[in-house]
Write a protein that holds these residues in place. Structure first.
Motif, PDB file in Angstrom:
ATOM      1  N   LEU A   1      16.001  -5.073   2.947  1.00 18.73           N
ATOM      2  CA  LEU A   1      15.609  -5.722   1.722  1.00 18.73           C
ATOM      3  C   LEU A   1      14.269  -5.216   1.586  1.00 18.73           C
ATOM      4  CD1 LEU A   1      16.701  -9.476   2.784  1.00 18.73           C
ATOM      5  CD2 LEU A   1      17.840  -7.646   1.302  1.00 18.73           C
ATOM      6  N   THR A   2      13.564  -4.966   2.690  1.00 19.53           N
ATOM      7  CA  THR A   2      12.071  -4.572   2.135  1.00 19.53           C
ATOM      8  C   THR A   2      11.651  -3.244   1.894  1.00 19.53           C
ATOM      9  OG1 THR A   2      11.601  -4.703   4.757  1.00 19.53           O
ATOM     10  CG2 THR A   2      10.946  -6.654   3.503  1.00 19.53           C
ATOM     11  N   GLY A   3      12.947  -2.413   2.256  1.00 17.81           N
ATOM     12  CA  GLY A   3      12.924  -0.915   1.707  1.00 17.81           C
ATOM     13  C   GLY A   3      12.227   0.004   2.864  1.00 17.81           C
ATOM     14  N   ILE A   4      11.997  -0.350   3.756  1.00 16.31           N
ATOM     15  CA  ILE A   4      11.858   0.456   4.919  1.00 16.31           C
ATOM     16  C   ILE A   4      13.052   1.248   5.402  1.00 16.31           C
ATOM     17  CG2 ILE A   4      11.443   0.231   7.543  1.00 16.31           C
ATOM     18  CD1 ILE A   4       9.837  -1.992   7.048  1.00 16.31           C
TER      19      ILE A   4
ATOM     20  N   ILE B   1       0.908  -1.219  -0.013  1.00 23.02           N
ATOM     21  CA  ILE B   1       0.049  -0.067  -0.040  1.00 23.02           C
ATOM     22  C   ILE B   1       0.802   1.325   0.077  1.00 23.02           C
ATOM     23  CG2 ILE B   1      -1.621   1.464   1.401  1.00 23.02           C
ATOM     24  CD1 ILE B   1      -2.518  -1.442   2.443  1.00 23.02           C
ATOM     25  N   PRO B   2       0.860   2.285  -1.294  1.00 24.27           N
ATOM     26  CA  PRO B   2       1.708   3.329  -0.900  1.00 24.27           C
ATOM     27  C   PRO B   2       1.209   4.356  -0.282  1.00 24.27           C
ATOM     28  CG  PRO B   2       0.581   3.339  -3.038  1.00 24.27           C
ATOM     29  CD  PRO B   2       0.098   1.906  -2.369  1.00 24.27           C
ATOM     30  N   LEU B   3       1.959   4.975   0.847  1.00 22.57           N
ATOM     31  CA  LEU B   3       1.443   5.626   1.648  1.00 22.57           C
ATOM     32  C   LEU B   3       0.883   6.918   1.350  1.00 22.57           C
ATOM     33  CD1 LEU B   3       1.608   4.967   4.686  1.00 22.57           C
ATOM     34  CD2 LEU B   3       3.658   6.298   5.030  1.00 22.57           C
ATOM     35  N   LEU B   4       1.573   7.960   0.676  1.00 25.94           N
ATOM     36  CA  LEU B   4       0.931   9.380   0.127  1.00 25.94           C
ATOM     37  C   LEU B   4      -0.112   9.118  -0.595  1.00 25.94           C
ATOM     38  CD1 LEU B   4       1.723  12.036   0.678  1.00 25.94           C
ATOM     39  CD2 LEU B   4       3.101  12.399  -1.027  1.00 25.94           C
ATOM     40  N   PRO B   5       0.041   8.296  -1.831  1.00 20.72           N
ATOM     41  CA  PRO B   5      -1.168   8.355  -2.619  1.00 20.72           C
ATOM     42  C   PRO B   5      -2.371   7.899  -2.084  1.00 20.72           C
ATOM     43  CG  PRO B   5       0.749   7.287  -3.832  1.00 20.72           C
ATOM     44  CD  PRO B   5       1.246   7.466  -2.413  1.00 20.72           C
ATOM     45  N   THR B   6      -2.327   6.879  -1.168  1.00 20.76           N
ATOM     46  CA  THR B   6      -3.486   6.370  -0.338  1.00 20.76           C
ATOM     47  C   THR B   6      -4.099   7.641   0.395  1.00 20.76           C
ATOM     48  OG1 THR B   6      -2.551   4.155  -0.431  1.00 20.76           O
ATOM     49  CG2 THR B   6      -4.285   4.385   0.998  1.00 20.76           C
ATOM     50  N   LYS B   7      -3.125   8.253   1.332  1.00 20.43           N
ATOM     51  CA  LYS B   7      -3.739   9.131   2.193  1.00 20.43           C
ATOM     52  C   LYS B   7      -4.380  10.355   1.437  1.00 20.43           C
ATOM     53  CE  LYS B   7      -0.575   8.654   6.018  1.00 20.43           C
ATOM     54  NZ  LYS B   7       0.772   9.426   6.778  1.00 20.43           N
TER      55      LYS B   7
ATOM     56  N   VAL C   1      16.298  -3.320  -6.958  1.00 19.42           N
ATOM     57  CA  VAL C   1      15.390  -2.774  -6.126  1.00 19.42           C
ATOM     58  C   VAL C   1      16.130  -1.585  -5.077  1.00 19.42           C
ATOM     59  CG1 VAL C   1      13.670  -4.537  -6.564  1.00 19.42           C
ATOM     60  CG2 VAL C   1      15.338  -4.571  -4.528  1.00 19.42           C
ATOM     61  N   THR C   2      17.300  -1.265  -5.177  1.00 22.20           N
ATOM     62  CA  THR C   2      17.979  -0.468  -4.312  1.00 22.20           C
ATOM     63  C   THR C   2      17.117   0.824  -4.222  1.00 22.20           C
ATOM     64  OG1 THR C   2      19.934  -1.562  -5.100  1.00 22.20           O
ATOM     65  CG2 THR C   2      20.298   0.247  -3.497  1.00 22.20           C
ATOM     66  N   GLY C   3      16.898   1.144  -2.864  1.00 23.28           N
ATOM     67  CA  GLY C   3      16.317   2.498  -2.587  1.00 23.28           C
ATOM     68  C   GLY C   3      14.784   2.453  -2.899  1.00 23.28           C
ATOM     69  N   LEU C   4      14.215   1.167  -3.284  1.00 25.28           N
ATOM     70  CA  LEU C   4      12.834   1.717  -3.645  1.00 25.28           C
ATOM     71  C   LEU C   4      12.053   1.545  -2.365  1.00 25.28           C
ATOM     72  CD1 LEU C   4      11.991  -0.657  -6.771  1.00 25.28           C
ATOM     73  CD2 LEU C   4      12.336   1.692  -6.633  1.00 25.28           C
ATOM     74  N   PRO C   5      10.864   2.231  -2.414  1.00 23.94           N
ATOM     75  CA  PRO C   5      10.089   2.311  -1.224  1.00 23.94           C
ATOM     76  C   PRO C   5       9.430   0.836  -0.862  1.00 23.94           C
ATOM     77  CG  PRO C   5       8.706   3.355  -2.894  1.00 23.94           C
ATOM     78  CD  PRO C   5      10.153   2.973  -3.300  1.00 23.94           C
ATOM     79  N   PRO C   6       8.824   0.474   0.613  1.00 26.47           N
ATOM     80  CA  PRO C   6       8.373  -0.731   0.738  1.00 26.47           C
ATOM     81  C   PRO C   6       7.209  -1.178  -0.266  1.00 26.47           C
ATOM     82  CG  PRO C   6       8.581   0.261   2.823  1.00 26.47           C
ATOM     83  CD  PRO C   6       9.121   1.392   1.468  1.00 26.47           C
ATOM     84  N   ASP C   7       6.428  -0.378  -0.612  1.00 22.65           N
ATOM     85  CA  ASP C   7       5.249  -0.868  -1.309  1.00 22.65           C
ATOM     86  C   ASP C   7       5.762  -1.196  -2.556  1.00 22.65           C
ATOM     87  OD1 ASP C   7       5.404   2.325  -1.118  1.00 22.65           O
ATOM     88  OD2 ASP C   7       4.514   1.899  -3.041  1.00 22.65           O
TER      89      ASP C   7
END
Lengths: 442, 259
Positions: free
Chosen positions: B49-52, A312-318, B67-73
């Motif tokens: 690994l999960t982008g957190i 779930i993408p944070l900013l778009p969802t909010k 996927v380096t630096g991609l956000p978790p979603d």
């Protein structure tokens, strides 16, 4: 128990015939309380509610005393929350109250219409804010800004105001109001995007403060955009704003046997329009709550990290929650502008935002009947109970100085109610199951 | 193609180097364990690994994709499901709803369809619900479907968290201490369950675990972290007998052989 409550209801019905007014209505509220809280069989309870509906309606028609409206709202709440009332009866009685009782009372006392419309507008906005605060858990203290954008969207083009900066035939004819309800959805959603993009990167208290600030920015813009080019006409506000022509509505009502006069025709029209809007807004609320979007909002509220790890993408969802809430408010803004034929920045202060938030909290965050009840309770309190009470004080105790006029302490009473709520029933009047679960956890 | 390929990943928190120049790769279909003493940087490694957290240095490839630096979603969309050391369920949602959140990216309903609950939205919702129910059956939580997640007993919460990660239809599943707080019998069940996931669903599994019996039995390969650095990697046998690991982590008693 059953006989007692039935006796109370019948006694109230009798009282309404003999001496309609505030006192008999107070007695009616007592009877309603007995019906709602005593242990009754569903049949008795249903019978009582039907009797009380009749009695409150009669009371309203005969005396115009607005306590009766509180009674009707109470019955609506009882119908939506009490268990084991047959579904058909719920719907039938509910519709009878909304479509028969209130209009009949409105013909007797047009203030009832005014109250009904105000409650409706606020209820629809509370439902919009419910998406933002209740579902997604985003504390928005600048919600009235969207109401303002919606109201000005129609006010500027539905009056001569637009002539100040545009060529064209202004005011636009009243029918355009319907079109502008759609346009307001777009303008307010865009405003939501504009405010949300920076604000929604923040969390909790920071978000609250930033939305508060940006909400004030919108109001101050409305206040000051009368020069160099006069967009909003500043503090004087814009008037008259066009209303849609309702010849068709008069004819329709005429064919139903309802004779309308100059004062009640628009009142009834706007009352029904607002009811329709609430219906749509409730439907949208329910649909979203049971979709992947509603679940994503709740998930984000519960645990951002886990929600993001579920894709779930944070900013778009909010942002989506923010824009949805904004759009609801915007549509009601258009109706507000047309109904009042007057728009000024005064209607969109921080207090308006906080009042709407108070409605959501009072009713129970995330709860749909809660938001509507909250709106009804606070609107009646603000517009009616306190004013009536202060009139009563003024006439019976004229030596009391005007500084202690109860109407001036509206906010104090309002705050007191919220504090008491937080102590004794923090989950709200009609809590939603999720929030109830969270409160029990805490 | 490797399921996971990490090259020289580093993550610093101020002066602390939580993950220091770690490289490792996980083959597809493998069960791979990351072990190490408390504070060795295992969970931080998962969070990279999960982008957190984005890594400060280094590179992470998932199934050949950088996927380096991609956000978790975005990483979740690449097919990475995970559980958390301290269970992070959506406590006020029901068991079924938790799974439906897990399926978020697979429920293809555009916003306006959801708003008006069009036939398309209904159909997709129904399909998702069926799938969630099947998944609940698979993990043995069918009877609990309508209960609030926070009301489940601990062991079932762990199970539900794995089920929620499975709802994502992951290719790679990261489990952070799945056996924590379980008794030996439950741990044995968990072991069978994890092996089933690999065999029946073909999922690659990386786990962090303190229960050495489980780790030694289940893992194809093991990496050992200490103070953020990888000090050993290999088969359970190799790791068990590696003198550095024995010294740094397992201690003298374990060197005796029982582990």
């Amino acid at each position: 128990m059953s006989t007692l409550s039935l006796l109370l209801s019948l006694a109230y019905l009798g009282l309404v015939f003999l001496a309609p007014g505030a006192l008999s209505n107070l007695f009616g509220l007592l009877a309603l309380g007995a019906t709602a809280f005593l242990r009754l069989s569903p049949t008795w309870r249903t019978l009582n509610l039907a009797l009380l509906t009749l009695a409150f309606t009669l009371g309203l028609v005969r005396s115009g005393n607005t306590l009766g409206l509180i009674g009707l709202v109470g019955i609506l709440v009882a119908l939506t929350t009490l268990p084991r009332i047959p579904g058909g009866i719920r719907v039938l009685l509910g519709l009878a109250i909304l479509l028969l009782s209130v209009p009949m009372a409105g013909f007797a006392n047009t203030f009832i219409f005014e109250l009904g419309i105000q409650i409706g507008i606020y209820a629809a906005m509370a439902l919009g804010l419910n998406v933002v605060v209740g579902m997604a858990g985003l504390l928005d203290l600048g919600y009235a800004a969207f109401f303002a954008v919606g109201a000005y969207t129609w006010a500027i083009f539905g009056s001569e105001q637009a002539k100040n900066f545009m060529q064209g035939n202004f005011p636009l004819p009243g029918e355009y109001m319907y079109l502008f309800m759609g346009i307001a959805i777009v303008t307010t959603a865009l405003t939501g995007l504009l405010i949300g993009l920076p604000a929604l990167r923040l969390r909790g208290d920071y978000l609250a403060i930033v939305t508060l600030g940006l909400g004030e920015v919108v109001r101050i813009l409305a206040n000051n955009l009368d020069h160099p080019i006069n967009f909003t006409n500043g503090p004087q506000g814009i008037t008259p704003v066009q209303r849609p022509p309702i010849e068709w509505f008069r004819e329709l009502m005429g064919s139903l046997g309802v004779r309308l006069d100059q004062t009640t025709d628009y009142q009834l029209f706007f009352y029904l329009l607002v009811l329709l809007m609430i219906g749509l807004v409730v439907l949208a609320n329910v649909n979203l709550a049971n979709s992947r979007f509603g679940r994503a909002w709740v998930a984000i509220r519960e645990d951002e990290v886990a929600a993001r790890s579920m894709g779930i993408p944070l900013l778009p969802t909010k942002l989506l929650a923010f824009m949805t809430g904004a759009a609801f408010s915007g549509v009601m803004g258009v109706i507000f502008a047309a109904q009042r034929t007057f728009v000024s920045p005064e209607s969109f202060t921080l207090l308006a935002s906080i009042t709407i938030l108070g409605m959501v909290i009072l009713g129970g965050m995330g709860s749909i009947p809660g938001a509507i009840l909250g709106a009804a309770a606070l609107t009646i309190l603000n517009l009616d109970v306190l004013k009536t009470f202060s009139e009563f004080v003024r006439t019976s105790l004229p030596q009391i100085p005007s500084q202690v006029d109860p109407a001036k302490y509206e906010r104090l009473v309002f705050g007191l109610i919220l504090v008491l709520m937080m102590i004794f029933r923090p989950q709200g009047l009609i809590p939603e199951k999720r929030h109830k679960a969270e409160m029990e956890e805490a | 193609m490797k399921a996971l390929e990490v090259t020289q990943a580093t993550k610093r928190f101020g002066g602390l180097v939580a993950v220091n120049n770690v490289s490792l790769s996980v083959n597809q279909g493998e069960i791979f364990s990351v072990i190490g003493p408390n504070g060795a940087g295992k969970t931080t490694f998962f969070n990279l690994l999960t982008g957190i957290y984005p890594p400060d240095e280094g590179k992470i490839l998932l199934f050949g994709k950088d996927v380096t630096g991609l956000p978790p979603d975005r990483i979740a969309k690449e097919g990475v499901g995970r559980t958390f050391q301290n269970i992070r369920l959506f406590g006020a949602m029901t068991v079924l709803e938790n799974l439906l959140v897990g399926m978020h990216i697979h429920i293809r309903v555009p916003y306006f369809h959801a708003l008006f609950r069009t036939p398309l939205a209904r159909r997709e919702e129904r399909r998702a619900e069926e799938e969630a129910k099947r998944l609940l059956e698979y993990v043995g939580l069918s009877q609990r479907k309508d209960e609030l997640a926070k009301n489940l007993p601990y062991g079932e919460q762990r199970k539900l968290e794995i089920a929620r990660a499975l709802a994502l239809r992951p290719r790679l599943l990261l489990l952070d201490e799945p056996a924590a707080g379980m008794n030996p019998r439950e741990t044995e069940e968990l072991q069978a369950f994890i092996q089933r996931l690999r065999e029946e669903l073909g999922i690659t599994i990386v786990l962090i675990e303190h229960d050495m019996r489980l780790v030694m039995r289940i893992s194809d390969r093991i990496a050992v972290l200490e103070y953020g650095s990888k000090i050993a990697e290999g088969s359970p046998e190799e790791v068990r007998t590696n003198p550095r690991v024995i010294e740094a982590y397992l201690g003298k008693g374990a060197a005796g052989g029982a582990a």
